[in-house]
Design an enzyme around this catalytic site. Sequence first.
Site, PDB file in Angstrom:
ATOM      1  N   ARG A 260      -0.580 -12.204   7.556  1.00  0.00           N
ATOM      2  CA  ARG A 260       0.810 -12.369   7.126  1.00  0.00           C
ATOM      3  C   ARG A 260       1.797 -11.921   8.193  1.00  0.00           C
ATOM      4  O   ARG A 260       1.601 -10.882   8.845  1.00  0.00           O
ATOM      5  CB  ARG A 260       1.117 -11.661   5.806  1.00  0.00           C
ATOM      6  CG  ARG A 260       1.302 -10.148   5.806  1.00  0.00           C
ATOM      7  CD  ARG A 260       0.025  -9.364   5.889  1.00  0.00           C
ATOM      8  NE  ARG A 260      -1.046  -9.930   5.129  1.00  0.00           N
ATOM      9  CZ  ARG A 260      -1.193  -9.722   3.802  1.00  0.00           C
ATOM     10  NH1 ARG A 260      -0.359  -8.934   3.165  1.00  0.00           N
ATOM     11  NH2 ARG A 260      -2.203 -10.257   3.184  1.00  0.00           N
TER      12      ARG A 260
ATOM     13  N   ALA B 103       1.990  -8.749  10.502  1.00  0.00           N
ATOM     14  CA  ALA B 103       1.109  -8.973  11.662  1.00  0.00           C
ATOM     15  C   ALA B 103      -0.251  -8.307  11.427  1.00  0.00           C
ATOM     16  O   ALA B 103      -0.732  -7.540  12.267  1.00  0.00           O
ATOM     17  CB  ALA B 103       1.759  -8.505  12.953  1.00  0.00           C
ATOM     18  N   HIS B 104      -0.814  -8.581  10.294  1.00  0.00           N
ATOM     19  CA  HIS B 104      -2.163  -8.099   9.973  1.00  0.00           C
ATOM     20  C   HIS B 104      -2.692  -8.903   8.782  1.00  0.00           C
ATOM     21  O   HIS B 104      -1.950  -9.684   8.174  1.00  0.00           O
ATOM     22  CB  HIS B 104      -2.157  -6.597   9.646  1.00  0.00           C
ATOM     23  CG  HIS B 104      -1.275  -6.223   8.507  1.00  0.00           C
ATOM     24  ND1 HIS B 104      -0.077  -5.562   8.644  1.00  0.00           N
ATOM     25  CD2 HIS B 104      -1.412  -6.445   7.178  1.00  0.00           C
ATOM     26  CE1 HIS B 104       0.472  -5.386   7.476  1.00  0.00           C
ATOM     27  NE2 HIS B 104      -0.310  -5.923   6.553  1.00  0.00           N
ATOM     28  N   ALA B 105      -3.961  -8.672   8.467  1.00  0.00           N
ATOM     29  CA  ALA B 105      -4.569  -9.286   7.274  1.00  0.00           C
ATOM     30  C   ALA B 105      -5.255  -8.191   6.475  1.00  0.00           C
ATOM     31  O   ALA B 105      -5.486  -7.079   6.977  1.00  0.00           O
ATOM     32  CB  ALA B 105      -5.591 -10.340   7.685  1.00  0.00           C
TER      33      ALA B 105
END
Length: 136
Positions: A98, A50-52
């Site tokens: 992702r 839950a981040h990039a």
Amino acid sequence: MNSLIPKLHKINKVSSNSGSISFLEASEVGFDIKRVYYIYDVPSGEFRGAHAHKELSQFFISLSGSFNLKLDDGLGNVFNFNLKYPYEGVFVPKGYWRDLSEFTSGCTCLVLASEIYDENDYIRDYKKFCEYKKSL
Ligand code: T46
């Protein structure tokens, strides 16, 4: 192996009566490996990611068990992978959101990373991520 879009790669595998061995050289990964980490003991139904990353490139392998890897470029393109074999890996270029899910019991996700840990490289807000990608 390097490319601008996520891609599944086969990893060398040699099997014999005494088992199998897989191997990967840095030149095949597509970047110099500066860090290795692994995710394991994920409870059923839990999510990771839950981040990039702005600059980090990575290579994901499921050493045991399986998990889903969803990658989103923030511009309308989504890539889904189910990683379940230790002789397959996914190259993840910089700039992809992702989400990791559906971890099976005993799953170990190995990640090869192009940079050392830097919290400033993370974008943890999806809206800000999309704005960032559109601004490039
Ligand atoms: C990614 C996904 C798939 C460190 O101190 N050094 C490290 O190298 C890493 C990877 C993590 N940490 C610390 C930072 C947090 O306090 O470990 C804690 C958990 O990290 P995070 O919440 O980022 O965990 P995930 O599973 O959401 O994300 C990790 C990676 O950080 C990230 O690069 O792509 O795995």
